[in-house]
Design a protein around this motif. Structure first.
Motif, PDB file in Angstrom:
ATOM      1  N   ASN A 113      -3.391   3.807  -2.008  1.00  0.00           N
ATOM      2  CA  ASN A 113      -3.603   2.928  -3.158  1.00  0.00           C
ATOM      3  C   ASN A 113      -2.874   1.605  -2.955  1.00  0.00           C
ATOM      4  O   ASN A 113      -1.773   1.567  -2.404  1.00  0.00           O
ATOM      5  CB  ASN A 113      -3.104   3.592  -4.442  1.00  0.00           C
ATOM      6  N   ARG A 114      -3.512   0.515  -3.407  1.00  0.00           N
ATOM      7  CA  ARG A 114      -2.901  -0.803  -3.271  1.00  0.00           C
ATOM      8  C   ARG A 114      -2.210  -1.196  -4.572  1.00  0.00           C
ATOM      9  O   ARG A 114      -2.692  -0.884  -5.664  1.00  0.00           O
ATOM     10  CB  ARG A 114      -3.948  -1.872  -2.949  1.00  0.00           C
ATOM     11  N   TYR A 115      -1.130  -1.915  -4.428  1.00  0.00           N
ATOM     12  CA  TYR A 115      -0.408  -2.496  -5.555  1.00  0.00           C
ATOM     13  C   TYR A 115      -0.354  -4.000  -5.328  1.00  0.00           C
ATOM     14  O   TYR A 115       0.092  -4.460  -4.271  1.00  0.00           O
ATOM     15  CB  TYR A 115       0.998  -1.924  -5.663  1.00  0.00           C
ATOM     16  N   THR A 142       0.836  -1.197   0.000  1.00  0.00           N
ATOM     17  CA  THR A 142       0.000   0.000   0.000  1.00  0.00           C
ATOM     18  C   THR A 142       0.869   1.245   0.000  1.00  0.00           C
ATOM     19  O   THR A 142       1.843   1.333   0.762  1.00  0.00           O
ATOM     20  CB  THR A 142      -0.919   0.009   1.246  1.00  0.00           C
ATOM     21  N   ASP A 143       0.523   2.207  -0.848  1.00  0.00           N
ATOM     22  CA  ASP A 143       1.166   3.522  -0.822  1.00  0.00           C
ATOM     23  C   ASP A 143       0.785   4.185   0.500  1.00  0.00           C
ATOM     24  O   ASP A 143      -0.404   4.441   0.746  1.00  0.00           O
ATOM     25  CB  ASP A 143       0.675   4.340  -2.019  1.00  0.00           C
ATOM     26  N   SER A 160      -1.190   7.811  -0.335  1.00  0.00           N
ATOM     27  CA  SER A 160      -2.487   7.794  -1.025  1.00  0.00           C
ATOM     28  C   SER A 160      -3.389   6.667  -0.559  1.00  0.00           C
ATOM     29  O   SER A 160      -4.610   6.740  -0.693  1.00  0.00           O
ATOM     30  CB  SER A 160      -2.281   7.684  -2.537  1.00  0.00           C
ATOM     31  N   THR A 210      -2.713  -1.798  -9.873  1.00  0.00           N
ATOM     32  CA  THR A 210      -2.974  -0.894  -8.768  1.00  0.00           C
ATOM     33  C   THR A 210      -4.462  -0.609  -8.661  1.00  0.00           C
ATOM     34  O   THR A 210      -5.169  -0.531  -9.679  1.00  0.00           O
ATOM     35  CB  THR A 210      -2.182   0.422  -8.920  1.00  0.00           C
ATOM     36  N   PHE A 211      -4.938  -0.483  -7.426  1.00  0.00           N
ATOM     37  CA  PHE A 211      -6.341  -0.197  -7.139  1.00  0.00           C
ATOM     38  C   PHE A 211      -6.410   1.017  -6.210  1.00  0.00           C
ATOM     39  O   PHE A 211      -5.729   1.039  -5.185  1.00  0.00           O
ATOM     40  CB  PHE A 211      -7.021  -1.391  -6.456  1.00  0.00           C
ATOM     41  N   PRO A 212      -7.214   2.027  -6.542  1.00  0.00           N
ATOM     42  CA  PRO A 212      -7.340   3.191  -5.650  1.00  0.00           C
ATOM     43  C   PRO A 212      -7.962   2.803  -4.325  1.00  0.00           C
ATOM     44  O   PRO A 212      -8.785   1.883  -4.254  1.00  0.00           O
ATOM     45  CB  PRO A 212      -8.235   4.150  -6.439  1.00  0.00           C
ATOM     46  N   HIS A 213      -7.584   3.502  -3.259  1.00  0.00           N
ATOM     47  CA  HIS A 213      -8.005   3.128  -1.916  1.00  0.00           C
ATOM     48  C   HIS A 213      -9.512   3.210  -1.727  1.00  0.00           C
ATOM     49  O   HIS A 213     -10.087   2.499  -0.918  1.00  0.00           O
ATOM     50  CB  HIS A 213      -7.319   4.014  -0.879  1.00  0.00           C
TER      51      HIS A 213
END
Length: 337
Positions: free
Chosen positions: A151-153, A145-146, A149, A164-167
């Motif tokens: 966001n997951r990778y 996870t970033d 942000s 990648t998926f936005p949080h």
């Protein structure tokens, strides 16, 4: 008349049989799937195990649990996890070999265990919004996870890629990260491990390959380069997971937990958890934190995550189960560096 009466009697019995059979079928049709119509939950069944004799005296075994899901059959094949604090509980996200993200909570029950938790199962969607159903497409192995942000990778081993998926839109389509410079890794021995790196050179993904080797993929230019990394802990050991220890502590933001697995059919599964350190383009071993062998509960542990505590860090390991019962295990350790 007798024949007619017998025919009528047989017809009546036949109709009664059909009516009863239909009623039974209707009852069964409503009764069998009932658990799967309910909101899924997960409970935490304590595992037997002795206190470990750690390689590192600053690591203590806290406990282990079997993840028992109700209302779903999809909490299987867990490959990596991310744990984050949320008030008096912990939020857990885990990805699986079958293209799903499982989400649940660890809430202390006041007796040394955890309360049953709601369980959310979200299918991972490709950029076209389609569920990843083919095993080659769905084999999610690494999760990171970033820290800014959220966001997951997620790294995939079969069809080699990072998505990648936005949080705030986990149930929406993912986006493939265009990582240039990566070679094609051996089939089913590819991008097992991934963790998010922050440094002066820009944010990057550190990728650990099951077959061996480490790659730093800068996200600004989407280019990857192989870096110098250590050998595995021994013969037949392979990389399974990477996790930065602490993004909030400058002393620890390049300290990385590295999880390795070993398996042979005679002795069964084993794991080694290492503390690694990234400096520039070189990844080195600081120490071995713990070896997971009997009498500790053993399994195919593939994911690691850590959170900060008052005295150090709490470390969580999750398994892609070896046994046919499909139940993953969660092991917990306290590390006081």
């Amino acid at each position: 008349m007798v024949v007619g009466f017998l025919n009528l009697l047989c017809y009546g019995n036949l109709m009664r049989f059909i009516f009863v059979s239909l009623a039974l079928l209707a009852t069964s049709a409503h009764a069998e799937p009932q658990p799967y119509l309910q909101k899924p939950t997960v409970s935490f069944r304590a595992l037997n195990g002795s206190d470990l004799k750690p390689v590192n005296p600053k690591v203590r075994y806290v406990g282990g649990y079997e993840l028992v899901a109700k209302g779903t059959s999809e909490l299987v094949g867990l490959s990596d996890l991310h744990v984050s604090p949320d008030g008096d509980r912990l939020k857990v996200e885990a990805v699986s070999d079958f293209g799903i993200m499982a989400r649940f909570e660890l809430t202390p029950d006041g007796k040394g265990g955890y309360l049953d938790s709601p369980l959310e199962i979200d299918p991972l969607l490709d950029p076209q919004g389609r569920r990843l159903t083919d095993k080659n497409e769905a084999d999610a192995e690494g999760l990171t996870t970033d820290p800014v942000s959220g966001n997951r990778y997620i790294s995939f081993e079969g069809h080699q890629r990072v998505i990648t998926f936005p949080h705030d839109l986990l149930s929406g389509p993912g986006e493939v990260v265009p990582l240039g410079g990566l070679p094609v890794f051996p089939f089913n021995q590819g991008m097992e491990a991934v963790t998010y790196i922050q440094d002066q050179r820009g944010d990057a993904l550190l990728i650990g390959v099951e077959a061996g080797g480490f790659w730093r993929c800068g996200l600004a230019l989407n280019t990857c380069m192989e870096i110098h990394g250590p050998a595995t802990p021994g013969f037949l050991y392979m990389m399974t997971s990477l996790a930065v220890v602490d993004y909030g502590d400058p002393r620890r933001d390049h300290d990385i937990l590295g999880l390795y697995r070993y398996y042979d059919p005679i002795t069964g599964p084993r794991n080694v958890l290492r503390l690694l350190h990234l400096e520039g383009d070189t990844l080195t071993v600081v120490s071995n934190l713990v070896k997971i062998t009997p009498p500790l509960p053993v399994d195919n542990f593939e994911g690691v995550s850590a959170i900060k505590t008052a005295t150090g860090y709490r470390i969580f390991l999750v398994s892609d189960n070896v046994k046919a019962d499909g139940m993953s295990k969660l092991l917990i350790f306290d590390w006081m560096p």
